[in-house]
Design an enzyme around this catalytic site. Structure first.
Site: not given
Ligand code: SP5
Ligand code: ZN
Length: 351
Positions: A166, A202, A204, A291
């Site tokens: 990212h 990934d 994302h 992921d």
């Molecule tokens: C490298 C990578 O996989 N980065 C991913 C970044 C995602 N960031 C935002 C995620 C927000 C999700 N939070 C959920 C919390 C629920 N307990």
């Molecule tokens: Zn990711």
């Protein structure tokens, strides 16, 4: 397979990320990498090694993909933060203000709060005392892996965190600070590969890598990911982003809906690998996030542990020298099995 591990990864161990108005525990933890090490101790697919020592070559490689003022800021951010107020030493840094459309990014503000906003895109990626050291050692791992492959190794893995895909030319976010996959691609280019491809698996979208290479035709960027209409990082990763200028046609996004099955995902992987072949890439960088796993707490694809063996096999059958960089994967206890499955599948099929 040569495995370059980041022995300094624990220096980045941030506490809280912003989510829905609250600070919640970070998903991106040192335990993720420890699980990969534990699994590698059970199933040795290659010896662990330290990267080549931090040197001027690393600075040069970093400067080829990141802006000098961004690198300078990140290197000194913690010291600046503590200089603002010694009490800050007990708290990780999170940005809270960003220059959106219409604001100026050309003038570097004096304010620390303004500069950390200028150089970031979310409030989920804390910077702490060891962030720079850990990220820089990770970059050294990515560079070493690329140098090994340039020197004739069939495959090398940068076993590191924080992740990188990212991080863009002058911004961090998504738990990423230095773009390890981009650094590996650039290093492969600098050491003899005329055309390189980055395949980002990934969950994302690899927005940082896409942005770094968007205007270039020597590095193809391909990303399979959750559709940005609903999935992080939201503001990039659509299918109509094909590159610009000389880079037109050298970016391929394969967005898939939340809930996508392994069957559909592997069909998209075929499309991605077809683009890599059409680019006539001489080397491949795989931004390896796991992921996509069905049990991942923040993602929505349905790959199972065995699917990662198949992924490794399929990557090997692409027939190219490969650098893998470790990206996301937050089902912490399963990250080790899933990552090592990719490596084992690769080695089995690479023969
Ligand atoms: C490298 C990578 O996989 N980065 C991913 C970044 C995602 N960031 C935002 C995620 C927000 C999700 N939070 C959920 C919390 C629920 N307990
Ligand atoms: Zn990711």
């Amino acid at each position: 397979m040569k495995i370059f591990r980041n022995a300094l990864h624990r220096r980045h161990d941030a506490r809280l990320e912003m989510y829905r108005g609250r600070l919640v525990p970070c998903h991106e933890t040192p335990a993720r990498l420890d699980h990969v090490l534990a699994e590698l101790a059970r199933r040795p697919v290659g010896a662990l090694r330290d990267p080549v020592p931090d040197d001027a070559g690393l600075d040069e490689a970093l400067a080829a993909i990141h802006a000098p003022r961004y690198l300078d800021f990140l290197a000194g951010a913690w010291d600046e933060w503590v200089a603002l107020d010694p009490a800050n030493a007990g708290t990780d840094i999170l940005p809270a203000v960003w220059p959106v459309r219409g604001f100026r990014a050309d003038v570097l503000p004096e304010s620390f709060a303004a500069r950390i906003g200028l150089f970031s895109f979310d409030a989920g990626s804390p910077v702490m005392a060891g962030t720079w050291v850990a990220a820089r050692e990770g970059a050294a791992c990515a560079r070493s892996a690329a140098l090994a492959v340039s020197g004739g190794e069939r495959a090398a893995f940068a076993l590191t965190r924080p992740p990188g895909h990212h991080a863009g030319p002058d911004f961090f976010g998504g738990y990423c600070f230095l773009n390890n996959a981009a650094l590996a691609a650039q290093t492969l280019r600098d050491h003899g590969a005329a055309r390189v491809a980055v395949l980002d698996v990934d969950y994302h979208h690899g927005n940082g890598t896409q942005t770094i290479f968007y205007g270039r035709d020597d590095v193809l960027t391909v990303s399979l990911h959750g559709d940005p209409r609903t999935e992080y990082p939201f503001f990039l990763g659509h299918a109509d982003e094909r590159g610009e200028g000389a880079g037109l046609g050298a970016n391929l996004n394969l967005p898939l809906p939340r809930g996508t099955s392994a069957t559909t995902w592997f069909a998209a992987l075929e499309a991605g690998l077809a683009a890599v072949a059409a680019h006539r890439a001489e080397a491949l960088v795989v931004a390896l996030g796991v992921d996509t796993f069905e049990g991942d707490p923040i993602s929505g694809f349905h790959l199972r542990a065995d699917d990662y063996l198949r992924l490794g096999e399929r990557l090997a059958r692409a027939g190219l020298p490969v650098v893998l960089t470790m990206e996301g994967g937050y089902a912490v206890a399963e990250v080790g099995v899933n990552v090592v499955n990719v490596l084992e599948g690769f080695m089995a099929a690479a023969g």
